[in-house]
Write a protein that holds these residues in place. Structure first.
Motif, short mmCIF file in Angstrom:
data_model
loop_
_atom_site.label_atom_id
_atom_site.label_comp_id
_atom_site.label_asym_id
_atom_site.label_seq_id
_atom_site.Cartn_x
_atom_site.Cartn_y
_atom_site.Cartn_z
N LEU A 38 8.50 -22.23 -25.83
CA LEU A 38 8.23 -20.82 -26.09
C LEU A 38 9.06 -20.35 -27.28
N ARG A 39 8.54 -19.35 -27.96
CA ARG A 39 9.35 -18.66 -28.98
C ARG A 39 9.99 -17.44 -28.32
N ILE A 40 11.30 -17.34 -28.44
CA ILE A 40 12.04 -16.19 -27.94
C ILE A 40 12.60 -15.43 -29.13
N GLU A 65 -0.07 -14.29 -31.07
CA GLU A 65 1.27 -14.69 -31.49
C GLU A 65 1.42 -14.73 -33.01
N ASP A 66 0.31 -14.86 -33.76
CA ASP A 66 0.37 -14.83 -35.22
C ASP A 66 0.37 -13.41 -35.78
N ILE A 69 2.68 -7.89 -35.67
CA ILE A 69 3.33 -7.03 -34.68
C ILE A 69 4.33 -7.84 -33.85
N PHE A 70 3.97 -9.09 -33.54
CA PHE A 70 4.78 -9.90 -32.64
C PHE A 70 5.56 -11.00 -33.35
N SER A 71 5.17 -11.36 -34.57
CA SER A 71 5.79 -12.51 -35.23
C SER A 71 6.80 -12.14 -36.30
N THR A 96 4.52 -20.12 -29.83
CA THR A 96 5.05 -20.21 -31.18
C THR A 96 3.96 -19.88 -32.20
N PRO A 97 4.23 -18.98 -33.15
CA PRO A 97 3.23 -18.68 -34.18
C PRO A 97 2.92 -19.93 -35.00
N SER A 98 1.81 -19.87 -35.72
CA SER A 98 1.43 -21.00 -36.56
C SER A 98 2.44 -21.19 -37.67
#
Length: 446
Positions: A38-40, A65-66, A69-71, A96-98
């Protein structure tokens, strides 16, 4: 990915600190929809509470996730500032984003039956030990802190990127087509413009309509649609146009004398406000935009059409005001460009006394100044109103009703909202375009 973490990194709050790292998914096995790792991402508030700090967490919606707003740190900050909770730290957890976050992907919301996925609830529970480890020491003064999981819920059910560009002033920007949930009616299709520097703030949006009146929008794809000219779907645009009701009588008098009313729009965006003033109300419109790439986007993607009565130019809005005069309406729609100061619109420099004095000099004696305001708290708006009160004769306010925007209206001479009752084309068109109900909500505050 992310930053190298030192022991005790999160024991103390540091204003505006942003760190991201990867963490093993506590529930890596199917059918858990989140991947491993996961991305934290951890962000401390620009003004954290040192005595009773509160921490909250949010699971990034699957498939988004990309999204900036979130990345990105600016998106994370705007999420934190938009909450009613006085948070000192907000933690995002998700896939995790690209590797190329600038290349945003299409998104479709999950089916309704999957929205309450029990595996997401299980993931939240399994992340609690990590979240406790991310709490500052001061959170444990009264025992083990409660860490709520917040939910992100908007009405966007589909996103299709159209074009990503970079402007010399606003930086990276995204044009996207979206489907907005209008249950039980079919989704409404719109085109939006967002800036990476403030990704939660939709800069402009217009409805998308079929190319021909014989087509049904419910059966069409985005590529077969066209932008609605003069669309006022952006929540605060119709309230800004409603400000013309304060000068309807004066504008009608100008028209009777064979003069076209004039409007200066500081901030063009997609040009929807300019097109509405030009095509629906017969104004001679001048728009000033700081970034020439934004103007190109408005022409290509949002239906901005220039002619002898609608002109746009690249320049500084405040400088344009200093060199202008005799406008019936000055419409200000500028974002601050940086959410770290807690203000989204207008920029802090716009509300300085010398600028407000220049605005008054640029507007006709019987004109109106209309400003879109997105304050993070009442203190900024209070200071802004106080400055306008020192300069203008009367102030009016219209709450957009979306929990974000207020529209401030200022006049150099006494007026009255009852001007909408008078005859003439402007009052009739205002009733038709924005509705008498909205105009009746304009409140005099000075």
């Amino acid at each position: 990915m992310g930053s190298r973490l030192e022991p005790g990194e999160f024991e103390h709050l540091r204003p505006s600190r942003f760190l991201s790292f990867t963490f093993p998914n506590p529930l890596p096995d199917p059918p858990n929809p989140y991947g491993d790792p996961l991305r934290i991402a951890v962000l401390d508030s620009p003004s954290p509470s040192s005595s009773h700090p509160q921490i909250a967490a949010l699971l990034v919606p699957l498939g988004r996730e990309d999204d900036w707003i979130f990345s990105t740190a600016p998106g994370h900050l705007q999420l934190l500032l938009s909450l009613d909770l006085p948070l000192s730290r907000l933690v995002l957890a998700g896939n995790t984003p690209s590797s190329s976050p600038a290349t945003l992907t299409s998104y479709s919301s999950p089916l309704p039956e999957s929205e309450s996925d029990p595996d997401s609830d299980a993931l939240q529970s399994s992340l609690l030990p990590l979240l406790l480890a991310l709490c500052p020491k001061a959170s444990f003064v009264d025992g083990i802190p409660q860490i709520p999981f917040l939910s992100f819920d908007d009405d966007v059910v589909r996103i299709v990127p159209v074009e990503t560009l970079v402007g010399p002033v606003v930086g990276e920007m995204l044009v996207e087509d979206v489907a907005i949930d209008r249950s039980p009616s079919p989704p409404e299709l719109r085109r939006r413009l967002r800036f990476k520097r403030m990704p939660n703030l939709v800069q402009t949006q217009v409805r998308l309509l079929p190319q021909s009146s014989s087509s049904s929008i419910s059966t069409l794809e985005f590529g077969s649609l066209r932008p609605e000219v003069g669309s006022l779907v952006q929540p605060y645009l119709a309230p800004m146009v409603a400000g013309l009701s304060l000068i309807a009588t004066a504008v009608e008098e100008r028209v009777r004398l064979g003069l076209r009313p004039k409007a200066l729009c500081v901030g063009v965006g997609g040009g929807a406000l300019l097109m509405s003033l030009r095509t629906q109300f017969g104004f001679d419109v001048l728009g000033v935009e700081a970034d020439d790439v934004v103007l190109g986007v408005a022409r290509r993607h949002f239906g901005l059409i220039e002619d002898e009565f609608l002109r746009v130019c690249v320049g500084d809005g405040i400088e344009m005001i200093n060199n202008s005069s005799d406008f019936d309406a000055i419409m200000v729609d500028l974002d601050a460009g940086d959410a770290t100061n807690g203000v989204s619109a207008p920029p802090l420099e716009f509300v300085q006394m010398n600028v407000i004095l220049a605005v008054k000099s640029a507007v006709h004696e019987q004109g109106v100044v209309v400003v879109n305001v997105i304050p993070s708290d009442g203190s900024f708006y209070g200071r802004m109103v106080a400055t306008f009160r020192e300069v203008f004769c009367e102030l009016y306010e219209l709450d957009v009703g979306n929990g974000e925007n207020l529209v401030l209206m200022a006049t150099a001479s006494p007026v009255g909202t009852d001007t909408i009752e008078s005859g003439g084309s402007i009052p009739v068109k205002l009733n038709e375009v924005v509705g008498k109900g909205l105009i009746s909500c304009i409140k005099k505050i000075f």
